[in-house]
Structure formats: structure tokens, C-alpha cells
Enzyme design. Sequence first.
Site, PDB file in Angstrom:
ATOM      1  N   GLU A 149      86.199  84.789  30.656  1.00 59.10           N
ATOM      2  CA  GLU A 149      87.503  84.319  30.925  1.00 59.10           C
ATOM      3  C   GLU A 149      87.550  82.835  30.528  1.00 59.10           C
ATOM      4  O   GLU A 149      86.359  82.177  30.414  1.00 59.10           O
ATOM      5  CB  GLU A 149      88.050  84.358  32.109  1.00 59.10           C
ATOM      6  CG  GLU A 149      87.966  85.927  32.707  1.00 59.10           C
ATOM      7  CD  GLU A 149      88.735  85.995  34.164  1.00 59.10           C
ATOM      8  OE1 GLU A 149      89.201  86.922  34.481  1.00 59.10           O
ATOM      9  OE2 GLU A 149      88.243  85.131  34.852  1.00 59.10           O
ATOM     10  N   CYS A 162      89.739  75.279  29.661  1.00 62.10           N
ATOM     11  CA  CYS A 162      88.665  75.557  30.479  1.00 62.10           C
ATOM     12  C   CYS A 162      87.703  76.603  29.944  1.00 62.10           C
ATOM     13  O   CYS A 162      88.237  77.742  29.640  1.00 62.10           O
ATOM     14  CB  CYS A 162      89.034  75.829  31.993  1.00 62.10           C
ATOM     15  SG  CYS A 162      87.573  76.126  33.013  1.00 62.10           S
ATOM     16  N   CYS A 169      76.772  83.941  35.653  1.00 68.59           N
ATOM     17  CA  CYS A 169      76.187  82.722  35.925  1.00 68.59           C
ATOM     18  C   CYS A 169      74.882  83.108  36.839  1.00 68.59           C
ATOM     19  O   CYS A 169      74.819  83.874  37.688  1.00 68.59           O
ATOM     20  CB  CYS A 169      77.136  81.682  36.721  1.00 68.59           C
ATOM     21  SG  CYS A 169      76.369  80.271  37.173  1.00 68.59           S
ATOM     22  N   CYS A 173      75.854  80.324  43.614  1.00 63.79           N
ATOM     23  CA  CYS A 173      76.824  79.478  44.359  1.00 63.79           C
ATOM     24  C   CYS A 173      77.699  80.692  45.132  1.00 63.79           C
ATOM     25  O   CYS A 173      78.313  81.404  44.708  1.00 63.79           O
ATOM     26  CB  CYS A 173      77.361  78.657  43.811  1.00 63.79           C
ATOM     27  SG  CYS A 173      76.434  77.258  42.895  1.00 63.79           S
ATOM     28  N   CYS A 176      81.363  80.904  44.761  1.00 63.18           N
ATOM     29  CA  CYS A 176      82.060  80.995  43.279  1.00 63.18           C
ATOM     30  C   CYS A 176      82.009  82.568  42.760  1.00 63.18           C
ATOM     31  O   CYS A 176      81.027  82.985  42.958  1.00 63.18           O
ATOM     32  CB  CYS A 176      81.342  80.198  42.285  1.00 63.18           C
ATOM     33  SG  CYS A 176      81.632  80.325  40.663  1.00 63.18           S
ATOM     34  N   GLU A 232      76.811  78.209  33.849  1.00 62.44           N
ATOM     35  CA  GLU A 232      76.206  76.794  33.954  1.00 62.44           C
ATOM     36  C   GLU A 232      76.006  76.104  32.581  1.00 62.44           C
ATOM     37  O   GLU A 232      74.995  76.696  32.020  1.00 62.44           O
ATOM     38  CB  GLU A 232      75.026  76.887  34.868  1.00 62.44           C
ATOM     39  CG  GLU A 232      74.147  75.690  34.955  1.00 62.44           C
ATOM     40  CD  GLU A 232      74.752  74.360  35.118  1.00 62.44           C
ATOM     41  OE1 GLU A 232      74.566  73.625  34.180  1.00 62.44           O
ATOM     42  OE2 GLU A 232      75.197  74.227  36.245  1.00 62.44           O
ATOM     43  N   SER A 288      78.946  68.769  39.965  1.00 61.51           N
ATOM     44  CA  SER A 288      79.543  69.525  40.810  1.00 61.51           C
ATOM     45  C   SER A 288      78.471  69.358  41.991  1.00 61.51           C
ATOM     46  O   SER A 288      77.577  69.992  42.238  1.00 61.51           O
ATOM     47  CB  SER A 288      79.643  70.942  40.469  1.00 61.51           C
ATOM     48  OG  SER A 288      80.355  71.140  39.237  1.00 61.51           O
ATOM     49  N   ASN A 367      90.470  77.091  46.393  1.00 61.37           N
ATOM     50  CA  ASN A 367      91.672  77.939  46.550  1.00 61.37           C
ATOM     51  C   ASN A 367      91.562  78.805  47.702  1.00 61.37           C
ATOM     52  O   ASN A 367      90.490  79.540  47.847  1.00 61.37           O
ATOM     53  CB  ASN A 367      91.625  78.630  45.087  1.00 61.37           C
ATOM     54  CG  ASN A 367      91.681  77.612  43.922  1.00 61.37           C
ATOM     55  OD1 ASN A 367      92.826  77.202  43.752  1.00 61.37           O
ATOM     56  ND2 ASN A 367      90.576  77.616  43.181  1.00 61.37           N
ATOM     57  N   CYS A 410      89.778  76.850  39.804  1.00 61.69           N
ATOM     58  CA  CYS A 410      87.927  76.777  39.930  1.00 61.69           C
ATOM     59  C   CYS A 410      87.633  77.479  40.810  1.00 61.69           C
ATOM     60  O   CYS A 410      88.130  77.840  42.092  1.00 61.69           O
ATOM     61  CB  CYS A 410      87.871  75.433  40.387  1.00 61.69           C
ATOM     62  SG  CYS A 410      88.579  74.008  39.253  1.00 61.69           S
TER      63      CYS A 410
END
Length: 417
Positions: A149, A162, A169, A173, A176, A232, A288, A367, A410
Site C-alpha cells: 500500500e 507515503c 516487514c 513490532c 504495527c 523497514e 522511530s 490510531n 501510521c
Amino acid sequence: MTSLDTSSATPTRPVGTSKAQLQARKAQVRPATEGWEQAKEPDGRPLLQFKSPRVSQPPQHLADLSLPERQAKLKELGLPAFRAKQLSVHYFQHYTTDPEAMSDLPKERRDDLVKEMFPTLLTEVKRLTTDNGDTIKFLWRLFDGSLVESVLMRYPGRITLCVSSQCGCGMNCPFCATGQAGLTRNMSTAEILDQIVQANRVIKEGGLGGKRNDGGHDAERVTNIVFMGMGEPLANYKRVMNAVHRMAADVPEGLGMSARHITVSTVGLVPAINKLAEENIPVTFALSLHAPDDELRDELIPVNSRWKVDEALDAAYNYYRVTGRRVSIEYALIKDMNDHPWRADLLAKKLNARGRGWVHVNPIPLNPTPGSIWTSPEPHVTREFINHLIDAGIPTTLRDTRGKEIDGACGQLAAAD
């Protein structure tokens, strides 16, 4: 689901208890996965994937090549080298791969040239647009069926894209959505760049609304890039940097963008940060961080088990020292997990210990998800956290998040078909 540690939460202030003590007693939620099982190493630590699996790579595209390499390719195809420049102008300036639009090329060779130099890399699967039209989330299918995306956002006087740099990834994490899928493979240089070219095509065709009505300037193409999509970026270092150099190169070599308007982010791959500092290209660097203490960051950002907070901050400071470019610290504020005032104080202390004027902090309220431990703090808690940083002399700006209504903000990119 992690339960709230209420043993340290005090609803009223007892006699003799200082404000600092009350802050220390603020409830502490520990990170935990919800609705999925985190991949683990045999020793129980979260699995980290630094290398792309050995899988098929996309076909070579014009954007994978430098201009001299494109010229050599055209000679192999029996055409003069100057045709490479013409093809590059069509792609990087006119955002087209339509042979019918290439009237300056030999008609009998156009279809073959397009097939050879512009293999299909990204096929649009879905497009979600916010109500006011100023944000679009694209879902792309790659040649091997992988989904990624990217998010296009119009702001007054600029347009930001973005971009994704990996399919999935490998940093694992737990907060995420992208990290839950693990790493499928690295994206190619051209796959990264094609997100921009296709976004520019949408803008050119009038597909991005939200234009200004105050008579001010509206950008007509993507002006800013943030590597904050899926993946990443520094784990796909070579291809990402090839793409960055192509973004900043003048047409016909590349897109003619300002390197200063390109932001490369990382969760803290220290050797790659130091390598980036030596690239001699003035991109904006963003770390980050999300926690200033190793105890919490070990759980929030599994790569912290390799390179601790102070090592990541030292590398970030080195980037500033070498390039003169101010560093951004990204900090997702998560309710009762990392939003404590003492953590703001600790962050400020660590940043100030390395000097003044080298860093800017961007808190980002996570979010919210109803019923989840992963949600944003109350507004007054966010304000208090920011005020502690500002009072300590740290330049701080609450980040404007876009695309929550279309799961494009995010940490929300999951590439679901």
C-alpha cells in the site's frame, strides 16, 4: 490481551505524595499482541528478519537502470542511445507508459519497447479516498501477487506520498499492522519509484481532491516522500538508496525532486543509519523511537534487543553531525504504555545530553482501536507529554495524521485485499 497493572494507579492524591510520585504511579500497560501470534526465535525472543527471503524478483524496468545503463540497453535492442532519454522523459516527466502517447518513437517499435522497458510492476487493486478527497490509499498487486500500500496526501502547497519499501516487514513490532505479516521480500528500486509515478499520474488526471479555495498554490505532483509505508527502509538499503538517488536526479535521469523533501525512517538499524550519513544526499532522517527507556522499547521495538536506545540516538546524532540536517524523532503515543510524563522528561534528558538544535520530536497519537490496549491517550495526557518536552527546550510538533477513516494512517497499512 494484556491486563492493566492497577497496583500503581492512585485515584486521589494521598497526604505527603508529590506530583512526581503521582506521575510515577500512573498506570502502566505492557505491550502485547492482540488477535495474532508474534513469531519468535527458539529462545523466545521476537523474530527479526533483516534479509529478504530468496524469492523471484520483478523483471528489470527502466527505473532500475541509470541513464547510461538505459542507453546501453537500447543499443542492445538495436536502437540509438538517444531513445533512452525519450523513454525516460515519457516515464519520469509525463508519467506514461502508453505506447500511443510516445509519438517521438518509431511506431513499429513502440509496443516492443514498452514491453521491454516498462514491464507491469504495480497493478491497482483498490483505491480508498477520504470524504474530502485530500487523501487516497492505494492497494497495489505486484508481479508475484504480493500486496503493498501507499498513501497520497494533499496539504496546502505540497503533496506527500507515503511509500512502501518491502512486502511486509521483518521488524515484528507488535503495534504495527504491517509487522504482523512478517517479511515476504524486498521491493525493487523500480517498484518503489513506480508508486510515485502512478501517484503523479492520478494527480495529473485530477484524481486528488482537497484543493485550496483561498487562492493559494496547489502542487501539481508529489513534492514530498516519506518512507513510512510498509517495510523497514534501511533493511532494503541498496534498493531504497537507488530509488532516493533516482527521485532526486533531474529528468530524464529521475524525477527531479528535492532530496530535502524525502524522509527516510527506521526503527533503529544503527549500522545502516551511519551508512546513510555518508551517502552525501541531504534527505531528512527520522528515527522511530517510541520509548526512551530500554525496558519498554525492548518490548515495543524488538530490534532494540540488537541496538539499544542510546546506540540509536548516538547514530541519529551522528547523522546530524555529518550532514548538518536536523533529525526527526517519531514517537507514537500509546495510552498508559509510553505516554508518561517521566518518559517525556527522560527523552528530553537524553536528547539534550547530545546537544541543542539537532533534533525535533514528532509525537503521533496512535490510531485508536475500540477495546484495544493499543489506543491513543486522552488529549490532556498528550498535551502534558508535549509540554514536558517543550519545557525542556525540545522542539516538538504534534503530527497531523491523515487517512484514519480509510485505514491509511501510521501503523495501519496491512495490504488486505
